[in-house]
Motif scaffolding. Structure first.
Motif, PDB file in Angstrom:
ATOM      1  N   LEU A  69     -14.622   2.358  -2.526  1.00 15.11           N
ATOM      2  CA  LEU A  69     -13.448   2.953  -2.062  1.00 15.11           C
ATOM      3  C   LEU A  69     -12.399   2.293  -2.888  1.00 15.11           C
ATOM      4  O   LEU A  69     -12.491   1.118  -3.513  1.00 15.11           O
ATOM      5  N   PRO A  70     -11.158   3.095  -3.248  1.00 20.16           N
ATOM      6  CA  PRO A  70     -10.212   2.249  -3.937  1.00 20.16           C
ATOM      7  C   PRO A  70      -9.414   1.345  -3.167  1.00 20.16           C
ATOM      8  O   PRO A  70      -9.113   1.453  -1.819  1.00 20.16           O
ATOM      9  N   LYS A  71      -9.229  -0.172  -3.897  1.00 17.32           N
ATOM     10  CA  LYS A  71      -8.499  -1.074  -3.182  1.00 17.32           C
ATOM     11  C   LYS A  71      -7.285  -1.519  -4.118  1.00 17.32           C
ATOM     12  O   LYS A  71      -7.456  -1.534  -5.476  1.00 17.32           O
ATOM     13  N   ASN A  72      -6.556  -2.016  -3.683  1.00 16.05           N
ATOM     14  CA  ASN A  72      -5.665  -2.772  -4.565  1.00 16.05           C
ATOM     15  C   ASN A  72      -5.996  -4.282  -4.953  1.00 16.05           C
ATOM     16  O   ASN A  72      -6.916  -4.655  -4.436  1.00 16.05           O
ATOM     17  N   ARG A 118      -6.764  12.619  -3.635  1.00 15.90           N
ATOM     18  CA  ARG A 118      -8.254  12.831  -4.533  1.00 15.90           C
ATOM     19  C   ARG A 118      -8.784  13.758  -3.694  1.00 15.90           C
ATOM     20  O   ARG A 118      -9.374  14.755  -4.346  1.00 15.90           O
ATOM     21  N   THR A 175       0.985  -1.268   0.118  1.00 17.77           N
ATOM     22  CA  THR A 175      -0.091  -0.169   0.155  1.00 17.77           C
ATOM     23  C   THR A 175       0.774   1.331  -0.046  1.00 17.77           C
ATOM     24  O   THR A 175       0.366   2.292   0.150  1.00 17.77           O
ATOM     25  N   LEU A 182      -6.878   1.610  -0.270  1.00 19.67           N
ATOM     26  CA  LEU A 182      -5.856   2.604  -0.550  1.00 19.67           C
ATOM     27  C   LEU A 182      -5.905   3.899  -0.112  1.00 19.67           C
ATOM     28  O   LEU A 182      -6.324   4.714  -0.853  1.00 19.67           O
ATOM     29  N   GLU A 217      -4.727   7.050  -1.828  1.00 22.34           N
ATOM     30  CA  GLU A 217      -5.369   7.535  -2.835  1.00 22.34           C
ATOM     31  C   GLU A 217      -6.388   8.620  -2.745  1.00 22.34           C
ATOM     32  O   GLU A 217      -6.745   9.542  -3.375  1.00 22.34           O
ATOM     33  N   LEU A 218      -7.110   7.903  -1.522  1.00 26.70           N
ATOM     34  CA  LEU A 218      -8.079   8.996  -1.075  1.00 26.70           C
ATOM     35  C   LEU A 218      -7.414  10.444  -0.675  1.00 26.70           C
ATOM     36  O   LEU A 218      -8.169  11.576  -0.780  1.00 26.70           O
TER      37      LEU A 218
END
Length: 342
Positions: free
Chosen positions: A319-322, A335, A1, A328, A331-332
């Motif tokens: 939500l962003p995830k790998n 953003r 991450t 992640l 990334e938030l």
């Protein structure tokens, strides 16, 4: 991450020692039928589940799509009895309309890790798949990766805990001078184990810093209770420093998961002209539910100290995830870094 990768040098011996820890602590057996749903380049799926399955000679079903539409039919068709998912994917299964349409009675051993399981979700899993026993495996790549285990009998007795060190691991919680902190106090989680990496590839300075004081520094903050059970408070980098106070994002997330309309949430610190960092909730709402920022903040204010209550709420579709299901948060933070102006 992390944005820049680092190479952890693990020997074959350290990985095999870790297999043994997984098998003993996770009660894995030759007769298991195991579903492997996450990418095999991720150490949890590869070294905590597939490797031990091969070591034991158990049956492995491998799939490339960790989605409810794919996983639920596979569990029913192959009578899967052992299964690992990060909390975000377990949540996806619970929220799927397909959940009630498939026979999951074969599922006896469930595992989670990679991130913290919200206590409300863990209780829901126990209610909806009552025959399934649940383990929390906590660790990181550098320890091959299993470090501590919360076993089935402790899931409801010690909700949110990462358990106790695995059989081949020693774990402490220390201050910046490597002194053990008192029960209930926050410190850094450090380990000593034959499972640990030799060092970081071509990075002598990072290796020396990681092993300062003769123990491996995990970068995680934790607390030990009076029975020696570890709770992971946060990543050091995810601790929010707001108005001169430290706020663990996980504590705020736990409070938010108690609000019925929330499906997923991530709490981050964002730049703020007054608070330096503002506690901010990024929220995914359950289908068919309406929530306002004011409602979310009021809910938190009823359960948390004022300085821990989010200063703002951002609603998102996902939500962003790998690929392994880890949130992640970086990334938030990128953003929404201008959410409060600046």
């Amino acid at each position: 991450t992390e944005s820049l990768p680092k190479g952890a040098m693990l020997t074959h011996g350290s990985v095999i020692d870790q297999y043994v820890s997984c098998i003993i602590e996770g009660e894995m057996a030759e007769g298991d039928t195991v579903l492997h749903a996450l990418p095999l380049y991720h150490c949890a799926q590869l070294d905590v589940f597939l490797g031990p399955s091969v070591y034991l000679g158990s049956t492995s079903i491998i799939t490339a799509k960790p989605t409810p539409e794919n996983l639920l039919p596979l569990i029913a068709r192959h009578r899967i009895n052992q299964f690992f998912l990060p909390p975000t994917v377990w949540i996806g299964l619970l929220r799927s309309p397909l959940f009630e349409q498939h026979d999951l009675s074969s599922l006896r051993k469930g595992y989670y890790g990679a991130s913290i399981m919200p206590v409300a979700v863990m209780r829901e899993l126990t209610e909806r798949i009552p025959q399934r026993r649940l383990w929390n495996f906590y660790g990181q790549t550098e320890i091959a990766p299993l470090a501590t285990v919360l076993k089935p009998d402790d899931q409801l007795r010690k909700p949110g805990s990462a358990g106790k060190p695995a059989i081949n691991v020693e774990t402490r919680v220390v201050d910046d001078q490597m002194n053990d902190v008192a029960v209930g106090e926050i410190g850094e989680i450090v380990h000593r184990s034959p499972q640990l990496l030799l060092g970081y590839f071509h990075d002598v300075e990072r290796t020396a810093a990681a092993f300062e004081g003769g123990w491996f520094h995990s970068g995680d903050l934790g607390v030990l209770d009076d029975e020696g059970y570890l709770s992971v408070v946060d990543r050091k980098k995810d601790m929010i420093k707001t108005g001169g106070e430290n706020v663990a994002s996980r504590e705020v997330e736990e409070a938010l998961y108690r609000l019925a309309g929330i499906s997923e949430v991530a709490v981050i610190g964002l730049p703020h002209p007054r608070w330096i960092e503002a506690v901010t909730a990024v929220v995914v709402i359950k289908p068919g539910v309406e929530l306002t920022e004011a409602q979310v903040i009021a809910h938190c204010a009823s359960q948390l100290a004022h300085f821990k209550t989010p200063k703002g709420v951002v609603f998102v579709d996902a939500l962003p995830k790998n690929p392994s299901g880890k949130l992640l948060k970086r990334e938030l933070r990128l953003r929404f870094e201008r959410h409060y102006g600046g």
